[in-house]
Design a protein around this motif. Structure first.
Motif, PDB file in Angstrom:
ATOM      1  N   ARG A  52       0.789  -1.134  -0.153  1.00 23.24           N
ATOM      2  CA  ARG A  52       0.058  -0.064  -0.017  1.00 23.24           C
ATOM      3  C   ARG A  52       0.899   1.302  -0.042  1.00 23.24           C
ATOM      4  O   ARG A  52       0.240   2.369  -0.394  1.00 23.24           O
ATOM      5  CB  ARG A  52      -0.808  -0.051   1.105  1.00 23.24           C
ATOM      6  CG  ARG A  52      -1.955   1.190   1.288  1.00 23.24           C
ATOM      7  CD  ARG A  52      -2.743   1.290  -0.078  1.00 23.24           C
ATOM      8  NE  ARG A  52      -3.734   2.459   0.156  1.00 23.24           N
ATOM      9  CZ  ARG A  52      -4.857   2.430  -0.642  1.00 23.24           C
ATOM     10  NH1 ARG A  52      -5.125   1.877  -1.510  1.00 23.24           N
ATOM     11  NH2 ARG A  52      -5.499   3.557  -0.434  1.00 23.24           N
ATOM     12  N   ASN A  53       2.359   1.135   0.459  1.00 24.06           N
ATOM     13  CA  ASN A  53       3.059   2.341   0.194  1.00 24.06           C
ATOM     14  C   ASN A  53       3.587   2.577  -1.022  1.00 24.06           C
ATOM     15  O   ASN A  53       4.651   3.333  -1.102  1.00 24.06           O
ATOM     16  CB  ASN A  53       3.927   2.150   1.447  1.00 24.06           C
ATOM     17  CG  ASN A  53       4.902   1.379   1.169  1.00 24.06           C
ATOM     18  OD1 ASN A  53       4.565   0.218   0.731  1.00 24.06           O
ATOM     19  ND2 ASN A  53       6.030   1.299   1.982  1.00 24.06           N
ATOM     20  N   CYS A  54       3.049   2.124  -2.059  1.00 21.41           N
ATOM     21  CA  CYS A  54       3.520   2.114  -3.395  1.00 21.41           C
ATOM     22  C   CYS A  54       3.556   3.565  -3.976  1.00 21.41           C
ATOM     23  O   CYS A  54       2.252   4.074  -3.661  1.00 21.41           O
ATOM     24  CB  CYS A  54       3.303   1.110  -4.403  1.00 21.41           C
ATOM     25  SG  CYS A  54       4.233  -0.390  -4.304  1.00 21.41           S
ATOM     26  N   HIS A  55       4.153   4.076  -4.646  1.00 18.35           N
ATOM     27  CA  HIS A  55       4.050   5.326  -5.177  1.00 18.35           C
ATOM     28  C   HIS A  55       2.795   5.341  -6.452  1.00 18.35           C
ATOM     29  O   HIS A  55       2.461   4.142  -6.720  1.00 18.35           O
ATOM     30  CB  HIS A  55       5.134   5.637  -6.314  1.00 18.35           C
ATOM     31  CG  HIS A  55       5.197   6.931  -6.932  1.00 18.35           C
ATOM     32  ND1 HIS A  55       5.226   7.118  -8.227  1.00 18.35           N
ATOM     33  CD2 HIS A  55       5.347   8.073  -6.446  1.00 18.35           C
ATOM     34  CE1 HIS A  55       4.878   8.125  -8.517  1.00 18.35           C
ATOM     35  NE2 HIS A  55       5.371   8.992  -7.418  1.00 18.35           N
ATOM     36  N   LYS A  56       2.047   6.461  -6.371  1.00 14.11           N
ATOM     37  CA  LYS A  56       0.890   6.426  -7.272  1.00 14.11           C
ATOM     38  C   LYS A  56       1.094   6.051  -8.800  1.00 14.11           C
ATOM     39  O   LYS A  56      -0.053   5.608  -9.250  1.00 14.11           O
ATOM     40  CB  LYS A  56       0.313   7.796  -7.388  1.00 14.11           C
ATOM     41  CG  LYS A  56       1.156   8.810  -7.823  1.00 14.11           C
ATOM     42  CD  LYS A  56       0.450  10.159  -8.082  1.00 14.11           C
ATOM     43  CE  LYS A  56       1.333  11.206  -8.798  1.00 14.11           C
ATOM     44  NZ  LYS A  56       0.828  12.385  -8.929  1.00 14.11           N
ATOM     45  N   SER A  57       2.182   5.741  -9.097  1.00 16.98           N
ATOM     46  CA  SER A  57       2.256   5.527 -10.700  1.00 16.98           C
ATOM     47  C   SER A  57       1.922   4.049 -10.686  1.00 16.98           C
ATOM     48  O   SER A  57       1.538   3.384 -11.545  1.00 16.98           O
ATOM     49  CB  SER A  57       3.598   5.699 -11.092  1.00 16.98           C
ATOM     50  OG  SER A  57       4.748   5.323 -10.107  1.00 16.98           O
ATOM     51  N   VAL A  93      -6.351  -5.749  -8.303  1.00 15.83           N
ATOM     52  CA  VAL A  93      -5.246  -5.447  -7.208  1.00 15.83           C
ATOM     53  C   VAL A  93      -5.771  -5.757  -6.098  1.00 15.83           C
ATOM     54  O   VAL A  93      -6.955  -5.932  -5.840  1.00 15.83           O
ATOM     55  CB  VAL A  93      -5.106  -4.070  -7.139  1.00 15.83           C
ATOM     56  CG1 VAL A  93      -6.312  -3.057  -6.535  1.00 15.83           C
ATOM     57  CG2 VAL A  93      -3.868  -3.742  -6.043  1.00 15.83           C
ATOM     58  N   ASP A  94      -5.109  -6.722  -4.974  1.00 12.68           N
ATOM     59  CA  ASP A  94      -5.368  -6.526  -3.673  1.00 12.68           C
ATOM     60  C   ASP A  94      -4.105  -5.690  -3.078  1.00 12.68           C
ATOM     61  O   ASP A  94      -2.969  -5.891  -3.634  1.00 12.68           O
ATOM     62  CB  ASP A  94      -5.082  -8.026  -3.174  1.00 12.68           C
ATOM     63  CG  ASP A  94      -6.262  -8.807  -3.337  1.00 12.68           C
ATOM     64  OD1 ASP A  94      -7.476  -8.204  -3.546  1.00 12.68           O
ATOM     65  OD2 ASP A  94      -6.491 -10.078  -3.348  1.00 12.68           O
ATOM     66  N   TYR A  95      -4.245  -5.290  -1.758  1.00 11.37           N
ATOM     67  CA  TYR A  95      -3.423  -4.517  -1.264  1.00 11.37           C
ATOM     68  C   TYR A  95      -2.745  -5.244  -0.143  1.00 11.37           C
ATOM     69  O   TYR A  95      -3.409  -5.989   0.616  1.00 11.37           O
ATOM     70  CB  TYR A  95      -3.761  -2.938  -0.710  1.00 11.37           C
ATOM     71  CG  TYR A  95      -3.889  -2.055  -1.810  1.00 11.37           C
ATOM     72  CD1 TYR A  95      -2.897  -1.381  -2.610  1.00 11.37           C
ATOM     73  CD2 TYR A  95      -5.022  -1.958  -2.441  1.00 11.37           C
ATOM     74  CE1 TYR A  95      -2.971  -0.651  -3.619  1.00 11.37           C
ATOM     75  CE2 TYR A  95      -5.481  -0.795  -3.214  1.00 11.37           C
ATOM     76  CZ  TYR A  95      -4.575  -0.417  -4.098  1.00 11.37           C
ATOM     77  OH  TYR A  95      -4.623   0.441  -4.983  1.00 11.37           O
ATOM     78  N   PHE A  96      -1.202  -4.944   0.160  1.00  9.05           N
ATOM     79  CA  PHE A  96      -0.540  -5.552   1.283  1.00  9.05           C
ATOM     80  C   PHE A  96      -0.227  -4.470   2.113  1.00  9.05           C
ATOM     81  O   PHE A  96       0.304  -3.347   1.682  1.00  9.05           O
ATOM     82  CB  PHE A  96       0.596  -6.470   0.722  1.00  9.05           C
ATOM     83  CG  PHE A  96       1.410  -7.177   1.805  1.00  9.05           C
ATOM     84  CD1 PHE A  96       0.945  -8.393   1.923  1.00  9.05           C
ATOM     85  CD2 PHE A  96       2.432  -6.525   2.410  1.00  9.05           C
ATOM     86  CE1 PHE A  96       1.776  -9.154   3.036  1.00  9.05           C
ATOM     87  CE2 PHE A  96       2.984  -6.982   3.289  1.00  9.05           C
ATOM     88  CZ  PHE A  96       2.850  -8.403   3.785  1.00  9.05           C
TER      89      PHE A  96
END
Ligand SMILES: Cc1ncc(COP(=O)(O)O)c(C=O)c1O
Length: 441
Positions: A100-105, A117-120
């Protein structure tokens, strides 16, 4: 011939080609340096979309230095490198796990490649107000429950926290999941023993680097790296994917800048520069610890990211005070800590200035830190690919809870989404929303 040499040989041709500026500024002399090497893909020059000569050689050299299967030069930032990596590995309807802390790109990439998508959730440090590592055990459990084609994560984080990529890549491989590591902030890792190992050296399938963030190159320069152990992918797919996103008029100054950057960092001088920087930072930290200043320092932390807090002052006030009283601007800050980002161009004098300001900054003995909160698990109602062209209407903020957002809420930096289109608005989002909220119909 290297890209740099190619550009240094002044051409005696009469160019009736783009760009038409004749390698000289027409409207403002101040830009002359920008113009002089700004050619397009002339006869005998190489072509970024299908490199065979100078760009091919420069990429191969970079690949040897970085010990990758293939390294591509990217002139539109790590953003484009990420989009291309995702497009190459993810087919429509493939399940994708995203930290979930990935960049918006990465969210934008999900729209483009139609991944589901599933978030981790990464671990977090309430004492510092930052996300920290991906816990390999939690990841393993998640991968046991569902098969994901790709797992995308960020390491290092903006603040220099590194996950155990070696373990994570083993786990991903055992579950037939490709691992893409957004290493935008770790471009120096190959060039000093005092820094963590690169994601590729630890077994990641793909990594991306933003050379402009810490490696001293120009804004927009980046790398897309493919690991040696990647399985069942035709490397040509990455070129094909890059060609979807890259301009057809890539900047030669950017390309030569990438070549020069890697050549410098791998030289004795470049390595010395980084090692010296790290030693200077360590000295500065040792001194400041006696002045109520503390630093984020887990065992695998990147020392070039100075994440600092000081007793008796909030992160926001520390940031304001250093800016207003000492003209020192941080990269980002939160209620607890501030991030002072260093890299290939950080001088001893600049560190000295930061050190003195951190010593002198006024504090309030009765101030106490309040531990930071982190976002609860996001509620994805509509997959990113289905959010792009939806109809929406406005509701009052107070009526928006559990409705589906049409907007991103994304403080920048760090560019990590608090709320993405297609997600249910939760009560805690209200603090970040304007009065009229766009919701999907
Ligand atoms: C973790 C991370 N990944 C990717 C990017 C995008 O990098 P670029 O600006 O090179 O496109 C950023 C930019 O802030 C970032 O912080």
């Amino acid at each position: 011939m290297s890209i740099i040499k190619l550009l240094s040989k002044k051409t005696d041709r009469f160019l009736f080609t783009t760009p038409s500026h004749n390698q000289k500024p027409i409207f403002s002399k101040e830009y002359s340096e920008f113009y002089k090497d700004d050619y397009s893909e002339l006869e005998g020059f190489d072509n970024l979309s299908n490199p065979k000569n100078s760009i091919f050689m420069a990429q191969s050299k970079a690949s040897d230095i970085l010990d990758t299967k293939k390294t591509f030069f990217v002139v539109q930032g790590a953003t484009t490198a990420l989009l291309a990596a995702m497009k190459a590995l993810i087919e429509p309807a493939d399940k994708v796990l995203v930290a979930r802390n990935c960049h918006k790109s990465v969210f934008n990439g999900l729209i483009l490649c139609a991944g589901m998508v599933d978030y981790f959730m990464p671990d977090a440090s309430p004492e510092w107000g930052i996300y920290t590592v991906i816990d390999p055990k939690k990841l393993e459990k998640t991968l046991e429950l569902n098969h994901y084609k790709v797992f995308i994560m960020t390491s290092p984080t903006y603040e220099g926290v590194n996950s155990d990529i070696e373990k994570i890549s083993q786990i991903c491989r055992a579950h037939d999941t490709y691992l893409i590591v957004d290493e935008a902030h770790g471009s120096l890792y190959n060039f000093s023993d005092k820094l963590p190992k690169t994601a590729i050296a630890q077994g990641a399938d793909v990594s991306v680097n933003s050379l402009h963030k810490t490696a001293g190159a120009l804004n927009q320069t980046a790398l897309l790296n493919i690991g040696k152990n990647i399985k069942n992918v035709d490397i040509a797919l990455f070129q094909k994917a890059l060609n979807l996103f890259h301009t057809t008029s890539p900047s030669y100054p950017f390309l030569s800048n990438i070549e020069a950057c890697i050549s410098y960092l791998s030289s004795k001088e470049g390595k010395n520069n980084i090692d010296t920087l790290i030693l200077e930072i360590e000295k500065m930290k040792d001194e400041l610890k006696r002045f109520g200043v503390s630093f984020y320092e887990d065992f695998n932390h990147d020392p070039t990211k100075i994440l600092v807090k000081k007793e008796g002052i909030s992160g926001f006030d520390l940031s304001d005070s250093l800016f207003e009283d000492y003209k020192i601007e941080d990269e980002l800050n939160n209620s607890i800590s501030c991030l002072y980002l260093c890299g290939a161009g950080t001088t001893k004098q600049k560190l000295e200035k930061l050190k003195n300001a951190l010593k002198k900054v006024r504090t309030n003995p009765s101030f106490d830190f309040v531990e930071a909160d982190f976002q609860p698990f996001p509620m994805v109602k509509i997959q990113p690919v289905d959010t792009f062209n939806r109809e929406y209407r406005y509701v009052n903020k107070d009526d928006s809870v559990l409705k589906i957002s049409n907007k991103m809420v994304i403080p920048y930096p760090p560019g990590i989404g608090l709320l993405y289109p297609g997600e249910a608005i939760q009560k805690w989002h209200l603090d970040y929303l304007e009065n009229d909220v766009e919701i999907m119909v």
